[in-house]
Design a protein around this motif. Sequence first.
Motif, PDB file in Angstrom:
ATOM      1  N   GLY A  34       0.832  -1.202   0.000  1.00 48.89           N
ATOM      2  CA  GLY A  34       0.000   0.000   0.000  1.00 48.89           C
ATOM      3  C   GLY A  34       0.860   1.243   0.000  1.00 48.89           C
ATOM      4  N   LEU A  35       1.904   1.223  -0.785  1.00 47.89           N
ATOM      5  CA  LEU A  35       2.971   2.217  -0.726  1.00 47.89           C
ATOM      6  C   LEU A  35       2.526   3.606  -1.184  1.00 47.89           C
ATOM      7  CD1 LEU A  35       6.084   2.426  -0.217  1.00 47.89           C
ATOM      8  CD2 LEU A  35       6.380   1.969  -2.656  1.00 47.89           C
ATOM      9  N   LEU A  36       3.067   4.637  -0.513  1.00 51.45           N
ATOM     10  CA  LEU A  36       2.980   6.014  -0.981  1.00 51.45           C
ATOM     11  C   LEU A  36       4.391   6.460  -1.345  1.00 51.45           C
ATOM     12  CD1 LEU A  36       1.452   8.729  -1.404  1.00 51.45           C
ATOM     13  CD2 LEU A  36       2.107   9.301   0.954  1.00 51.45           C
ATOM     14  N   THR A  37       4.556   6.931  -2.567  1.00 55.67           N
ATOM     15  CA  THR A  37       5.869   7.402  -3.036  1.00 55.67           C
ATOM     16  C   THR A  37       5.859   8.926  -3.098  1.00 55.67           C
ATOM     17  OG1 THR A  37       6.350   5.403  -4.303  1.00 55.67           O
ATOM     18  CG2 THR A  37       7.463   7.419  -4.991  1.00 55.67           C
ATOM     19  N   ILE A  38       6.879   9.528  -2.521  1.00 54.10           N
ATOM     20  CA  ILE A  38       7.049  10.978  -2.527  1.00 54.10           C
ATOM     21  C   ILE A  38       8.145  11.313  -3.535  1.00 54.10           C
ATOM     22  CG2 ILE A  38       7.646  13.014  -1.150  1.00 54.10           C
ATOM     23  CD1 ILE A  38       6.865  11.251   1.344  1.00 54.10           C
ATOM     24  N   ILE A  39       7.833  12.155  -4.502  1.00 51.43           N
ATOM     25  CA  ILE A  39       8.820  12.557  -5.506  1.00 51.43           C
ATOM     26  C   ILE A  39       9.006  14.076  -5.435  1.00 51.43           C
ATOM     27  CG2 ILE A  39       9.399  12.652  -7.960  1.00 51.43           C
ATOM     28  CD1 ILE A  39       7.785  10.134  -8.398  1.00 51.43           C
ATOM     29  N   VAL A  40      10.257  14.504  -5.278  1.00 52.08           N
ATOM     30  CA  VAL A  40      10.571  15.934  -5.196  1.00 52.08           C
ATOM     31  C   VAL A  40      11.615  16.258  -6.263  1.00 52.08           C
ATOM     32  CG1 VAL A  40      11.230  17.834  -3.694  1.00 52.08           C
ATOM     33  CG2 VAL A  40      10.205  15.769  -2.696  1.00 52.08           C
ATOM     34  N   PRO A  41      11.192  16.707  -7.454  1.00 46.68           N
ATOM     35  CA  PRO A  41      12.157  17.060  -8.499  1.00 46.68           C
ATOM     36  C   PRO A  41      13.080  18.196  -8.077  1.00 46.68           C
ATOM     37  CG  PRO A  41       9.956  16.775  -9.416  1.00 46.68           C
ATOM     38  CD  PRO A  41       9.808  16.794  -7.921  1.00 46.68           C
ATOM     39  N   ARG A  42      14.300  18.143  -8.557  1.00 43.23           N
ATOM     40  CA  ARG A  42      15.277  19.190  -8.224  1.00 43.23           C
ATOM     41  C   ARG A  42      14.821  20.545  -8.730  1.00 43.23           C
ATOM     42  NH1 ARG A  42      17.793  22.819  -7.095  1.00 43.23           N
ATOM     43  NH2 ARG A  42      20.037  23.111  -6.801  1.00 43.23           N
ATOM     44  N   ASP A  76      -5.998   6.215  -2.148  1.00 39.65           N
ATOM     45  CA  ASP A  76      -5.767   5.815  -3.534  1.00 39.65           C
ATOM     46  C   ASP A  76      -4.678   6.630  -4.236  1.00 39.65           C
ATOM     47  OD1 ASP A  76      -7.325   8.101  -3.427  1.00 39.65           O
ATOM     48  OD2 ASP A  76      -8.404   7.646  -5.283  1.00 39.65           O
ATOM     49  N   VAL A  77      -4.082   7.585  -3.521  1.00 41.12           N
ATOM     50  CA  VAL A  77      -2.996   8.379  -4.107  1.00 41.12           C
ATOM     51  C   VAL A  77      -1.728   7.536  -4.173  1.00 41.12           C
ATOM     52  CG1 VAL A  77      -1.420  10.320  -3.712  1.00 41.12           C
ATOM     53  CG2 VAL A  77      -3.882  10.653  -3.482  1.00 41.12           C
ATOM     54  N   ASP A  78      -1.121   7.492  -5.345  1.00 38.14           N
ATOM     55  CA  ASP A  78       0.129   6.759  -5.528  1.00 38.14           C
ATOM     56  C   ASP A  78       1.346   7.627  -5.254  1.00 38.14           C
ATOM     57  OD1 ASP A  78      -0.755   4.111  -6.713  1.00 38.14           O
ATOM     58  OD2 ASP A  78      -1.718   5.507  -8.107  1.00 38.14           O
ATOM     59  N   ILE A  79       1.326   8.845  -5.817  1.00 38.37           N
ATOM     60  CA  ILE A  79       2.501   9.717  -5.793  1.00 38.37           C
ATOM     61  C   ILE A  79       2.147  11.051  -5.151  1.00 38.37           C
ATOM     62  CG2 ILE A  79       4.320  10.806  -7.142  1.00 38.37           C
ATOM     63  CD1 ILE A  79       4.353   7.797  -7.467  1.00 38.37           C
ATOM     64  N   PHE A  80       2.926  11.455  -4.159  1.00 39.31           N
ATOM     65  CA  PHE A  80       2.841  12.803  -3.605  1.00 39.31           C
ATOM     66  C   PHE A  80       3.961  13.600  -4.255  1.00 39.31           C
ATOM     67  CE2 PHE A  80       3.479  15.552   0.451  1.00 39.31           C
ATOM     68  CZ  PHE A  80       2.778  16.599  -0.135  1.00 39.31           C
ATOM     69  N   LEU A  81       3.605  14.540  -5.120  1.00 33.52           N
ATOM     70  CA  LEU A  81       4.584  15.309  -5.887  1.00 33.52           C
ATOM     71  C   LEU A  81       4.918  16.599  -5.147  1.00 33.52           C
ATOM     72  CD1 LEU A  81       6.224  15.362  -8.514  1.00 33.52           C
ATOM     73  CD2 LEU A  81       4.262  16.476  -9.631  1.00 33.52           C
ATOM     74  N   LYS A 117      -2.081   7.823  -9.664  1.00 30.38           N
ATOM     75  CA  LYS A 117      -2.796   8.993  -9.161  1.00 30.38           C
ATOM     76  C   LYS A 117      -1.825   9.894  -8.417  1.00 30.38           C
ATOM     77  CE  LYS A 117      -6.814  10.675  -6.663  1.00 30.38           C
ATOM     78  NZ  LYS A 117      -8.111  10.363  -6.036  1.00 30.38           N
ATOM     79  N   VAL A 118      -1.832  11.181  -8.751  1.00 32.24           N
ATOM     80  CA  VAL A 118      -0.852  12.130  -8.240  1.00 32.24           C
ATOM     81  C   VAL A 118      -1.536  13.188  -7.375  1.00 32.24           C
ATOM     82  CG1 VAL A 118       0.900  13.837  -8.856  1.00 32.24           C
ATOM     83  CG2 VAL A 118       0.578  11.795 -10.294  1.00 32.24           C
ATOM     84  N   ALA A 119      -0.960  13.448  -6.222  1.00 28.89           N
ATOM     85  CA  ALA A 119      -1.360  14.580  -5.376  1.00 28.89           C
ATOM     86  C   ALA A 119      -0.207  15.577  -5.368  1.00 28.89           C
ATOM     87  CB  ALA A 119      -1.664  14.117  -3.959  1.00 28.89           C
ATOM     88  N   ARG A 120      -0.533  16.855  -5.488  1.00 25.31           N
ATOM     89  CA  ARG A 120       0.519  17.882  -5.522  1.00 25.31           C
ATOM     90  C   ARG A 120       0.410  18.807  -4.315  1.00 25.31           C
ATOM     91  NH1 ARG A 120       1.634  19.811 -11.703  1.00 25.31           N
ATOM     92  NH2 ARG A 120       2.976  21.285 -10.574  1.00 25.31           N
ATOM     93  N   ARG A 121       1.558  19.170  -3.800  1.00 23.71           N
ATOM     94  CA  ARG A 121       1.612  20.049  -2.637  1.00 23.71           C
ATOM     95  C   ARG A 121       1.025  21.419  -2.944  1.00 23.71           C
ATOM     96  NH1 ARG A 121       1.069  21.844   2.237  1.00 23.71           N
ATOM     97  NH2 ARG A 121       2.784  23.062   3.115  1.00 23.71           N
ATOM     98  N   THR A 122       1.322  21.980  -4.115  1.00 18.00           N
ATOM     99  CA  THR A 122       0.836  23.322  -4.440  1.00 18.00           C
ATOM    100  C   THR A 122      -0.679  23.383  -4.551  1.00 18.00           C
ATOM    101  OG1 THR A 122       1.242  22.859  -6.788  1.00 18.00           O
ATOM    102  CG2 THR A 122       2.943  24.090  -5.591  1.00 18.00           C
ATOM    103  N   ARG A 123      -1.305  22.243  -4.831  1.00 23.40           N
ATOM    104  CA  ARG A 123      -2.778  22.215  -4.929  1.00 23.40           C
ATOM    105  C   ARG A 123      -3.413  21.840  -3.591  1.00 23.40           C
ATOM    106  NH1 ARG A 123      -2.346  19.155 -10.321  1.00 23.40           N
ATOM    107  NH2 ARG A 123      -2.629  17.296  -9.039  1.00 23.40           N
ATOM    108  N   ASN A 124      -2.593  21.545  -2.605  1.00 23.57           N
ATOM    109  CA  ASN A 124      -3.085  21.072  -1.311  1.00 23.57           C
ATOM    110  C   ASN A 124      -3.963  19.829  -1.464  1.00 23.57           C
ATOM    111  OD1 ASN A 124      -1.890  23.068   0.413  1.00 23.57           O
ATOM    112  ND2 ASN A 124      -3.391  24.542  -0.359  1.00 23.57           N
ATOM    113  N   ASP A 125      -3.616  18.985  -2.423  1.00 23.68           N
ATOM    114  CA  ASP A 125      -4.363  17.742  -2.618  1.00 23.68           C
ATOM    115  C   ASP A 125      -4.224  16.845  -1.386  1.00 23.68           C
ATOM    116  OD1 ASP A 125      -4.991  18.526  -5.208  1.00 23.68           O
ATOM    117  OD2 ASP A 125      -3.266  17.494  -6.079  1.00 23.68           O
ATOM    118  N   PRO A 126      -5.307  16.272  -0.887  1.00 24.10           N
ATOM    119  CA  PRO A 126      -5.198  15.357   0.251  1.00 24.10           C
ATOM    120  C   PRO A 126      -4.541  14.041  -0.163  1.00 24.10           C
ATOM    121  CG  PRO A 126      -7.437  15.372  -0.573  1.00 24.10           C
ATOM    122  CD  PRO A 126      -6.707  16.452  -1.323  1.00 24.10           C
TER     123      PRO A 126
END
Length: 437
Positions: free
Chosen positions: A263-271, A302-307, A289-298
């Motif tokens: 049930g992994l959540l992957t956090i990706i932070v591009p340089r 079911d979110v796979d990637i926290f961008l 499914k991607v959640a983005r910090r700038t959009r304040n997505d929860p």
Amino acid sequence: MSSLRARLALSSYRWIGTAIYPLAWSYLAIRAAKGKEDPARRRERYGHASAPRPQGPLVWFHAASVGETVAVTPLIKEIRRRGISVVLTTGTTTSARVAAERLGSAVVHQYVPLDCKPAVSRFLDYWEPDLAIIAESEIWPMTIVELGSRHIPQVLVNGRLSDRTFARWKKRPSLAEALFENLALVIAQSEVDAERFRTLGALPVMVSGNLKVDTDAPPHDPKALKEYRQQIGARKTWAAISTFDGEEDAAATVHRALKDRSGLLTIIVPRHPERCDAVETALIARRLKVARRTRNDPLTPDVDIFLGDTIGEMGLYLRLTEVAFVGRSLFAEGGQNPLEPAMLGCAVLSGGNVQNFRETYQMLAKNGSAKIVRDVEMLAKGVNYLLGNDDMRRSMIDAGLESVQQMRGALTATIKGLEPYINPLVVKARLEPRMEG
């Protein structure tokens, strides 16, 4: 003959720079369109000041980008504590924001002038620095020569030379010597870097260690951290930080290989956050499914990637995990700084292309806090093993914290090396009280 060639090369550089100076607006316009320049402050790049010069002694700090800015922040605070004013120049909008967040009104921030005589001369005429402190490896010929002609001491701190940069300078030994001999002092990160600077003609040279070890842990928003931790709950997480092109796709491959089992959540932070739109598009194309910090997505289940697409929030992202892959190491060369994840309690994974941080990785690997992976498959196995083995993960985290503690001391050594240049300014500041505005 060699010194004559060096003088001719520098003279040619000067005249070419002067000739193309009127055309620099197009170069800056392209950078502004890419988000790398602040259009409202473009005149600063021509040496025009946008703030008043403080009275009294002044030190000019130059830090090219985010890493250098973070590294010299504690040093700047020490200089300011002694009553000496600071003008800090950086080369990117990202580093400007980091400077504002970490230093605020303690310094005057300006964008670095173009390395052309008209811009550099205008900058120096206005600010009249008593000392110039340059971070890491920023060697700009016209700036160095102009400072030298004005007899303004210039010191390189936290100095390092990558394999590629050193090889490039070695092909031009007379030019290197003509430039490096202008440095009053080089304070290098390691003995390897120190010997390279000596080879190129710099004297004197001393070793301090890496200033980045003596920085404070990256700040974070406690409220956001609490909310994200509640949303994540019992899910396992890992982060791929400071990623370059290709490494986001590698992180997505790792996620798809492991998510069904944990049930992994992957956090990706591009340089470079400006790449995040393209990164998100590529991730969605892989049915993630991607959640983005700038959009304040929860961070729903079911979110796979926290961008992580924001600036200055690495402290937040790293506090959401205990396993971090550090980018620019699998498909790009040079590596990125692994100290922040180590000091925030993460087991560190990295590709093998870490030439710019070789000594740091050697120390972390020796103590068992960092592991090198050869490819995406090995990265997936490493992430899977660390997420499933609490004892090994904790062992690597503890070793990382211990390694960081062992490497501290660079700030003290740097201040000691700078004392002959700083102490007279302290006296001058006391004789001529500084007035704001």
